[in-house]
Write a protein that holds these residues in place. Structure first.
Motif, mmCIF file in Angstrom:
data_model
loop_
_atom_site.group_PDB
_atom_site.id
_atom_site.type_symbol
_atom_site.label_atom_id
_atom_site.label_comp_id
_atom_site.label_asym_id
_atom_site.label_seq_id
_atom_site.Cartn_x
_atom_site.Cartn_y
_atom_site.Cartn_z
ATOM 1 N N GLN A 214 0.820 -1.221 0.000
ATOM 2 C CA GLN A 214 0.000 0.000 0.000
ATOM 3 C C GLN A 214 0.858 1.276 0.000
ATOM 4 O O GLN A 214 0.726 2.093 -0.912
ATOM 5 C CB GLN A 214 -0.948 -0.010 1.198
ATOM 6 C CG GLN A 214 -1.882 1.175 1.199
ATOM 7 C CD GLN A 214 -3.318 0.743 1.393
ATOM 8 O OE1 GLN A 214 -3.581 -0.328 1.919
ATOM 9 N NE2 GLN A 214 -4.247 1.563 0.968
ATOM 10 N N PRO A 215 1.748 1.452 0.989
ATOM 11 C CA PRO A 215 2.576 2.672 0.931
ATOM 12 C C PRO A 215 3.479 2.727 -0.299
ATOM 13 O O PRO A 215 3.934 3.808 -0.676
ATOM 14 C CB PRO A 215 3.397 2.614 2.222
ATOM 15 C CG PRO A 215 3.319 1.211 2.695
ATOM 16 C CD PRO A 215 1.997 0.683 2.217
ATOM 17 N N LYS A 216 3.739 1.588 -0.913
ATOM 18 C CA LYS A 216 4.557 1.617 -2.121
ATOM 19 C C LYS A 216 3.715 1.870 -3.369
ATOM 20 O O LYS A 216 4.261 2.047 -4.451
ATOM 21 C CB LYS A 216 5.333 0.300 -2.264
ATOM 22 C CG LYS A 216 6.556 0.240 -1.356
ATOM 23 C CD LYS A 216 7.336 -1.051 -1.464
ATOM 24 C CE LYS A 216 8.630 -0.942 -0.661
ATOM 25 N NZ LYS A 216 9.388 -2.210 -0.639
ATOM 26 N N SER A 217 2.403 1.851 -3.232
ATOM 27 C CA SER A 217 1.545 2.117 -4.390
ATOM 28 C C SER A 217 0.939 3.509 -4.343
ATOM 29 O O SER A 217 0.301 3.944 -5.306
ATOM 30 C CB SER A 217 0.413 1.081 -4.467
ATOM 31 O OG SER A 217 0.951 -0.215 -4.559
ATOM 32 N N ASN A 218 1.096 4.194 -3.216
ATOM 33 C CA ASN A 218 0.518 5.541 -3.149
ATOM 34 C C ASN A 218 1.570 6.615 -2.848
ATOM 35 O O ASN A 218 1.239 7.746 -2.533
ATOM 36 C CB ASN A 218 -0.621 5.596 -2.117
ATOM 37 C CG ASN A 218 -0.136 5.329 -0.696
ATOM 38 O OD1 ASN A 218 1.050 5.453 -0.400
ATOM 39 N ND2 ASN A 218 -1.047 4.974 0.173
ATOM 40 N N GLY A 219 2.823 6.240 -2.952
ATOM 41 C CA GLY A 219 3.895 7.230 -2.839
ATOM 42 C C GLY A 219 4.215 7.672 -1.437
ATOM 43 O O GLY A 219 5.007 8.589 -1.249
ATOM 44 N N SER A 220 3.628 7.024 -0.426
ATOM 45 C CA SER A 220 3.824 7.544 0.931
ATOM 46 C C SER A 220 5.040 6.927 1.634
ATOM 47 O O SER A 220 5.478 7.425 2.662
ATOM 48 C CB SER A 220 2.571 7.308 1.775
ATOM 49 O OG SER A 220 2.330 5.928 1.926
ATOM 50 N N LEU A 221 5.597 5.846 1.094
ATOM 51 C CA LEU A 221 6.762 5.237 1.742
ATOM 52 C C LEU A 221 7.966 6.168 1.620
ATOM 53 O O LEU A 221 8.218 6.716 0.554
ATOM 54 C CB LEU A 221 7.088 3.887 1.099
ATOM 55 C CG LEU A 221 8.072 3.084 1.927
ATOM 56 C CD1 LEU A 221 7.340 2.015 2.736
ATOM 57 C CD2 LEU A 221 9.128 2.432 1.068
ATOM 58 N N ILE A 222 8.689 6.330 2.710
ATOM 59 C CA ILE A 222 9.840 7.246 2.702
ATOM 60 C C ILE A 222 11.128 6.471 2.448
ATOM 61 O O ILE A 222 11.504 5.592 3.211
ATOM 62 C CB ILE A 222 9.934 8.010 4.054
ATOM 63 C CG1 ILE A 222 8.684 8.866 4.271
ATOM 64 C CG2 ILE A 222 11.191 8.891 4.090
ATOM 65 C CD1 ILE A 222 8.509 10.004 3.296
ATOM 66 N N VAL A 399 17.951 2.505 9.409
ATOM 67 C CA VAL A 399 17.981 1.740 8.164
ATOM 68 C C VAL A 399 16.650 1.925 7.436
ATOM 69 O O VAL A 399 15.607 1.496 7.915
ATOM 70 C CB VAL A 399 18.239 0.247 8.437
ATOM 71 C CG1 VAL A 399 18.287 -0.524 7.120
ATOM 72 C CG2 VAL A 399 19.535 0.065 9.210
ATOM 73 N N LEU A 400 16.694 2.571 6.307
ATOM 74 C CA LEU A 400 15.471 2.814 5.534
ATOM 75 C C LEU A 400 15.362 1.776 4.427
ATOM 76 O O LEU A 400 16.376 1.228 3.983
ATOM 77 C CB LEU A 400 15.521 4.212 4.908
ATOM 78 C CG LEU A 400 15.476 5.380 5.887
ATOM 79 C CD1 LEU A 400 15.661 6.697 5.144
ATOM 80 C CD2 LEU A 400 14.155 5.392 6.642
ATOM 81 N N PRO A 401 14.136 1.530 3.965
ATOM 82 C CA PRO A 401 14.023 0.652 2.799
ATOM 83 C C PRO A 401 14.727 1.304 1.605
ATOM 84 O O PRO A 401 14.715 2.531 1.477
ATOM 85 C CB PRO A 401 12.518 0.546 2.566
ATOM 86 C CG PRO A 401 11.909 1.656 3.338
ATOM 87 C CD PRO A 401 12.845 2.020 4.438
ATOM 88 N N ALA A 402 15.346 0.500 0.778
ATOM 89 C CA ALA A 402 16.074 1.051 -0.362
ATOM 90 C C ALA A 402 15.285 0.836 -1.641
ATOM 91 O O ALA A 402 14.569 -0.154 -1.779
ATOM 92 C CB ALA A 402 17.435 0.390 -0.477
#
Lengths: 733, 156, 230
Positions: A214-222, A399-402
């Motif tokens: 979901q956050p990867k489909s709506n641009g909200s993932l940082i 550590v952030l998702p890359a």
């Protein structure tokens, strides 16, 4: 440079000495203490520089709240491979949690809390298999004990399912939330009882799905690129255009005139331009006047390097070799009789993840705070500390998702992260976001090394290889130690089962083009060597390549490969005819303990290989997250096919020629084959899936082309230059 | 220069060099970071936004050319088509690293607006400007078909 | 915090006891190594560097007067068109007059990346319109060229793979060029889409000469009877 800046530099030098002295003393003390109590010291210096994670009665990896949500702390980095889902599933299975009420958070780098945090070599599921299941099972038993006490029943008679603890005999039940307070007072068992594979309700099912779609489909993932901090500066660095070049002189007078540019200074990797916005930093960098000292730089072209590698393989390169894969009596004796020779050349490959290298860092004296998609977190923390002249325990690494990595963010020297810390150190107290452009990333090296493999096979009277000899030329990925990665995939090949002798020599030239780990590492080239040689030997022996492989696997007693081969033949319809103009090619390879077989359906359209369908079979032990195994297989095939079809980084007089996706084409939607993935049922311990799908695709396509035309492949990529950009539009046929 | 740009329904005054790509205005100035930098030369599509409803690469759109056009970013697409696309993306677990997916979703939404029932080859044509290094293409294609079916009122 | 300050004293004590002289030597060696590794190195400062003016290797066009020496009118017209052809056959013009539905790009005239196709109106397919990436003018940051009329020439005006003579006859055939000779002259001499060829941006090599010189050559060619090479 303003006077202020000079003043502050003077101050910094003094303070630097102070830090230096402190670090030395502290380092010396720690080394001494470390010999006596190594784990204590490691824990102290590698723990997070910020606050330690909140205490949980269920251990470092599990938190449960009063609403019944189970939060899994994922110590591995999420870079697309869906590892968070696998880690959570291992815990949730043994905990018998409700999968729909499981959340995952990413752990900061903290050795004391989580142990070593290295996400590499497709190791995350394999190395955490016991720890995560134990953590889940321990927490489960705490709930069971709490319920047993509350209901005054035997713990053995209690069941747990989907986050609900129940005692069927007395028809009592309670949720994790209801039992939370009592459960957290229980003592976790020393040796938790684990389920057997047959008892799994979650692992291996399609219920295990990733939790970040979901956050990867709506641009909200940082991602790191998206991090905004108050007062933050954006930095870009002008690097040497040649590998090994050093900055001779620079002039920042025009750069400082660009509105928004705040500061310009030289660092060891080039000239850093700091600005209020990314575009200002870019304009500022463009306005620099730079002179480079190329006396130690690599100035050769790719053609020179290929010729050099061929000289080395012929023994004329003036560099020594190390033995690998040596077996049998007198393996170095000259090959005689029916001998076949093969030669393969592989180019440098860039990783080109969608997110270019970036990092956010702030340095305040001894304290360093970093946000980055760091996949060797434990190591990156140490590298950052060294750079900032502090101890790792004062480095807080979020550590952030890359946005992909494929090994690029796993460079052992942490090049981009160290560069960011170095800049942040100069501007003390202000966060710095280092941004690399695509061109920076493509030109910076740490490529999959180019390599040359020469293979000689002496054939036995039975049509199978009797003696093998290899000369492999490939830069080493590590500064010390044997260059084992360059030949992994050859060294323990099951195809040596019929051989009397095997003799391998690996030559490891050293020159300034930096090389690194690239998804599937050595197997990314050695799989083509072995699999394409085998197909050619099979044709020579007049045998079907699948049957030929089967004989060799049987002789080797390699049951796992035989099972993969049988499944592959069945699912791909290997024995059934294919339409005119099309052919099938097969390859089976192993990487990181996982065996993958692929059959590619290929035709040639004006000399271009068109791949319409790939059937893949994988044995990765127990399949923890089948949907992610399928996803990794699809992704690996697209990634491997990009490299096989077009991938090459070339040098002209030392300058990198491919700098963006226009000159370094990758598979796009129109070129993506249909992928069908079949997972071998297994009760073995799970092995990795992030990389092993990559190696077989190139040889599968090469073998299909061999079947179509009789022409063997001797070099990758299949297409280069204009041919590479000329993606036809009927690619999938 | 000060430019007035209409982004996601509101007017923003932005002081910038006229050649500043819209991408960096969105990300650095307006804090809309869902739109990604991937290549900077209109090769990868990670920076795709809608300008008056049309998909455009914001890395290649200087702020001075935006004029009075209405810019919509991934943060503000919420019509039934966008909802269907995003739901299909989640249902299929399309993303891997996810970095390109804002751009993929923006392109997919624009495609379904122009073409309610695209064929495989229509999808290949329309989506070939969006690179995914994780190669999630097959799931993207399937999710677009799913979204189209949902919008036609069919069960997926 | 108190724990932290207590610790080093205890550790120092232990080191001496545990390692004795050999241990301290090891520690000293490591210490010296760290001094070497961490010692601040001199940092370069900015200094004035003269601006190098890069003169682009511009190609010029011969003026119309250069053809006055050719007496025979037909030959003069052909010679004028051959000069015109140096512009027409430059990558700046040829790239958008492809023989297929896909334009080419760069000096090497490689197929356009990413894949695009002319579509119904020469302006691209859905989602992959020219305007998806190309704006009304060149974009400096991306290097993507632009013009308000950016689009492909119609397929019947394909130039790639054709001889200059064929291109010439194609131009003069209104059924293919969709232009009268006046319109042709206007397109060549004044159309700012054609004018882009002399202001291509992004480090691209411009077409030879200037649009004015080119227009004059086209006009002279038309005036001399618009003769075509073989």
């Amino acid at each position: 440079m303003t006077e202020d800046a000079q003043d502050s530099r003077g101050f910094r030098l003094t303070r630097r000495r102070l830090i230096l002295g402190g670090t030395l003393l502290g380092g010396a003390l720690l080394v001494g203490y470390g010999v006596a109590r190594p784990m204590d010291v490691a824990g102290a210096i590698l723990s997070g520089g910020g606050t330690d994670p909140e205490e949980s009665p269920f251990g470092a990896f599990i938190r449960i709240d009063l609403e019944g949500w189970v939060t899994v702390v994922n110590k591995q980095q999420e870079l697309g491979q869906g590892i968070h889902a696998g880690m959570a599933a291992m815990i949730a299975e043994e905990l018998d949690a409700d999968w729909d009420r499981v959340k995952v958070v990413e752990a900061r780098s903290n050795f004391r809390a989580y142990g070593v945090q290295i996400t590499a070599g497709s190791n995350a599921i394999a190395t955490n298999w016991d720890a995560m299941r134990n953590a889940g099972a321990a927490a489960r038993s705490m709930f069971v004990n709490a319920a047993a006490l509350r209901w005054d029943v035997e713990p053995d008679a209690i069941e747990v399912r989907d986050g609900v603890v129940s005692h069927p005999a007395s028809q009592q039940s309670a949720s994790f939330a209801e039992l939370l307070v009592e459960a957290s007072r229980q003592t976790p068992p020393q040796v938790p009882v684990l389920k057997t594979a047959e008892q799994y309700r979650l692992i291996g099912t399609d219920r295990v799905r990733r939790k970040d779609s979901q956050p990867k489909s709506n641009g909200s993932l940082i991602y790191t690129q998206d991090v905004q901090r108050p007062n933050m500066l954006v930095a870009m660095v002008a690097h040497s255009p040649r590998f090994g070049g050093r900055l001779a002189r620079f002039d920042d007078s025009d750069a400082l005139k660009v509105p928004g540019v705040v500061e310009v200074f030289a660092i060891d990797t080039g000239v850093a331009v700091l600005a209020e916005t990314t575009y200002a930093a870019k304009l500022g960098r463009d306005a620099l006047r730079l002179e480079w000292d190329d006396t130690e730089a690599e100035t050769r072209s790719t053609a020179d390097l290929v010729a050099y590698y061929h000289d080395i393989a012929a023994g004329n390169g003036g560099i020594g070799s190390a033995d690998f894969a040596t077996m049998g009596e007198d393996p170095d004796a000259p090959l005689t009789g029916d001998m076949v020779e093969f030669s393969f050349d592989f180019p440098y490959l860039a990783h080109a993840p969608m997110e270019t290298m970036d990092c956010v860092a702030e340095v305040n004296g001894f304290d360093v705070s970093i946000s980055s998609g760091a996949h060797l977190a434990s190591l990156d923390q140490v590298m950052a500390a060294f750079t900032a002249r502090t101890i790792p325990g004062r480095v807080d690494l979020e550590v952030l998702p890359a946005g992909g990595s494929f090994g690029r963010r796993g460079v052992m020297t942490a090049d981009y992260l160290v560069e960011c810390v170095r800049i942040a150190q100069r501007v003390q107290g202000r966060p710095v976001k280092l941004m690399w452009t695509r061109e920076d990333e493509m030109r910076a090296g740490f490529y999959r090394p180019m390599s040359h493999h020469r293979v000689w096979v002496e054939m036995g009277a039975d049509g199978f290889p009797a003696r093998w000899r290899f000369h492999s030329v490939c830069q080493a990925l590590t500064p010390v130690g044997d260059n084992i990665q360059a030949t992994e995939g050859i060294t323990h090949s099951p195809y040596f089962s019929t051989a009397r002798t095997v003799a391998g020599k690996i030559f490891s030239p050293r020159f300034p083009v930096p090389v690194g780990f690239w998804r599937s590492v050595g197997a990314s080239h050695t799989a083509l060597v072995m699999e394409h040689v085998i197909d050619q030997l099979a044709r020579r022996a007049g045998q079907d390549p699948a049957a030929y492989r089967r004989s060799l696997f049987e002789k080797a007693g390699d049951d796992r490969r035989i099972a993969v081969l049988d499944e592959l033949m069945e699912k791909s319809g290997w024995s059934t005819p294919i339409e005119a103009g099309w052919s099938r090619g097969m390859a089976i390879s192993e990487a990181f303990g996982t065996i993958v077989g692929q059959v590619a359906e290929v035709r040639l359209e004006g000399g271009r290989p068109v791949v319409r369908r790939v059937v893949a079979v994988v044995d990765c032990g127990i399949a923890v997250a089948p949907d992610q195994i399928t996803a990794q297989m699809e992704g690996s095939i697209g990634f491997g096919l990009s490299a096989a079809l077009f991938g090459a980084v070339t040098l002209k007089d030392g300058y990198v020629q491919e700098t963006n996706f226009d000159t370094y084409p990758v598979v796009r939607m129109n070129e993506m084959p249909a992928v069908e993935t079949h997972i071998i049922k297994s009760t073995n311990r799970p092995t990795g899936m992030g990389e092993p799908g990559v190696p077989p695709i190139a040889p599968a396509v090469a073998n299909a082309i061999l079947a179509l035309t009789g022409t063997p492949t001797t070099a990758l990529p299949f297409l280069s230059g204009a041919a590479a950009t000329n993606a036809g539009f009927s690619m999938r046929g | 220069m000060v430019y007035a740009v209409r982004v996601n329904g509101s007017l923003h005054k932005v002081e910038a060099d006229g050649q500043t790509p819209l991408l960096w205005v969105l990300r650095d100035t307006l804090g809309l970071t869902g739109t990604k930098y991937g290549c900077g030369i209109a090769q990868c599509g990670a920076c795709t936004v809608h300008v008056d409803g049309q998909p455009m690469r914001s890395c290649s759109l200087p702020i001075e050319f935006v004029g009075s056009a209405e810019v919509t970013t991934i943060e503000a697409i919420d019509d039934p088509i966008a909802t269907a696309v995003q739901q299909a993306w989640v249902a299929r677990d399309v993303p891997q690293c996810g970095f390109c997916q804002s751009g993929q979703v923006m392109s997919a939404v624009a495609l379904l607006r122009a073409m309610p029932s695209p064929s495989d080859s229509d999808i290949d044509t329309a989506m070939s400007g969006n690179i995914c290094r994780c190669a999630t293409y097959n799931r993207i294609r399937a999710a677009i078909h799913d979204a189209a079916a949902t919008l036609r009122g069919e069960a997926v | 915090m108190t724990r932290r300050s207590d610790r080093p004293r205890r550790r120092r004590f232990r080191i001496a006891r545990i390692f004795g002289i050999a241990g301290l030597l090891v520690v000293a060696a490591i210490g010296l190594g760290l001094v070497y590794l961490l010692y601040p190195r001199p940092v370069l400062q900015s200094e004035p560097i003269a601006v190098e003016t890069l003169y682009a290797q511009l190609e010029s066009l011969q003026p119309v007067s250069a053809f006055d020496t050719i007496v025979e009118p037909r030959l003069r017209s052909v010679a004028l068109f051959e000069e015109v052809g140096r512009v027409l056959q430059s990558p700046r013009c040829m790239n958008c007059h492809p023989a297929t539905d896909r334009p080419t790009q760069t000096e090497a005239m490689w197929p356009h990346m990413p894949w695009v196709s002319r579509g119904l109106d020469g302006g691209g397919e859905a989602n992959m319109r020219c305007t998806t990436c190309h704006q009304a003018q060149n974009a400096e940051a991306s290097g993507v060229p632009g013009n308000a009329k950016w689009s492909l020439a119609p397929i019947e005006m394909a130039w790639q793979g054709k001889s200059l003579g064929d291109i010439c006859r194609q131009l003069l055939d209104p059924a293919r060029s969709h232009m009268t000779r006046e319109e042709l002259l206007h397109h060549m001499a004044e159309d700012d889409l054609v004018g882009w060829a002399w202001n291509p941006g992004g480090g691209r090599q411009p077409a030879p000469g200037t649009q004015d010189e080119f227009g004059a050559l086209v006009a002279a060619w038309l005036e001399t009877g618009a003769q075509c090479p073989q």
